[in-house]
Scaffold this active site. Sequence first.
Site, PDB file in Angstrom:
ATOM      1  N   SER A 193       0.823  -1.198   0.000  1.00 22.12           N
ATOM      2  CA  SER A 193       0.000   0.000   0.000  1.00 22.12           C
ATOM      3  C   SER A 193       0.867   1.261   0.000  1.00 22.12           C
ATOM      4  CB  SER A 193      -0.948  -0.050   1.203  1.00 22.12           C
ATOM      5  OG  SER A 193      -1.978   0.898   1.088  1.00 22.12           O
TER       6      SER A 193
ATOM      7  N   ASP B 297      -9.967  -4.714  -5.340  1.00 23.59           N
ATOM      8  CA  ASP B 297      -9.354  -3.936  -4.266  1.00 23.59           C
ATOM      9  C   ASP B 297     -10.010  -2.570  -4.216  1.00 23.59           C
ATOM     10  OD1 ASP B 297      -7.740  -2.466  -2.557  1.00 23.59           O
ATOM     11  OD2 ASP B 297      -5.861  -3.253  -3.336  1.00 23.59           O
TER      12      ASP B 297
ATOM     13  N   HIS C 256      -7.630  -5.570  -0.054  1.00 19.30           N
ATOM     14  CA  HIS C 256      -6.402  -4.774  -0.079  1.00 19.30           C
ATOM     15  C   HIS C 256      -5.242  -5.428   0.679  1.00 19.30           C
ATOM     16  CE1 HIS C 256      -4.170  -1.165  -0.837  1.00 19.30           C
ATOM     17  NE2 HIS C 256      -4.034  -0.852   0.446  1.00 19.30           N
TER      18      HIS C 256
END
Length: 261
Positions: free
Chosen positions: A93, A215, A243
């Site tokens: 991320s 996602d 995610h």
Amino acid sequence: MEVLKRNNVKVFGKGRPIIFAHGYGLDQHMWQHITPAFADNHQIILFDHVGAGNSDISSYDRTKYNSLHGYAADVLEICETLKLEKPIFVGHSVSAMIGILAAIQKPHLFEKIVLIGPSACYLNRDGYVGGFNQEDVEELLTSIDDNYLNWATTMAPALMRNADHPELALELAKTFCKVKPEIASHFARVTFLTDNRSHLNKVKVPTLIIQASDDLVAPVNVGQFIKDNISDSMMVTLKATGHFPSISAPAETIRAIKTFI
């Protein structure tokens, strides 16, 4: 050493070094299902971003960490302190962009980069589709400001996206809730309002983008944009949803990383 204490750095295993960097609201424990698959042949480096996990909270400097460059500087200091030679960087991320900034600053340091669920810009702008309108992000930030613990509990299932395994969302929410709300709020602004698109074409390190098939935070088109703008890159789209494939689909995530490295 101060750097290792600051970021609660843990090192184990032997071989080619791999740094695992966690995303927003998490800590190094997010990699617990991943690292055993690499420990026999690799030196594993885990750490917590300042403000997360068991990092030294007194080191949190709002000026330094008002930009992802502050976090990238920490990554480079960890590499320097441990005298790492050609480490592989795996970032989830927001840490994907942190790794990119570190690699641009020290282009010969990293052997390869793995980006899991990356986004160079979360906002839709200039014809680019990041997945969120300005209003969406402002609402998200307001929710975090008003009641971070409620936001964490409410959003965890949507972010995990594995309804058949509610225990994963529960564990995610618990991890979110360990972060101090004021730090979570500040880091959220740095994460969701930063535009790193202009940095992508400066990356000269072989890069893998690992993209989940569904996602909410980083849609497939976002991963494709990153691939199209990093010259030496490839993308793998997992069957996994959500995610956090390193948590919900560790075997598939491990396979993608091992194939690349």
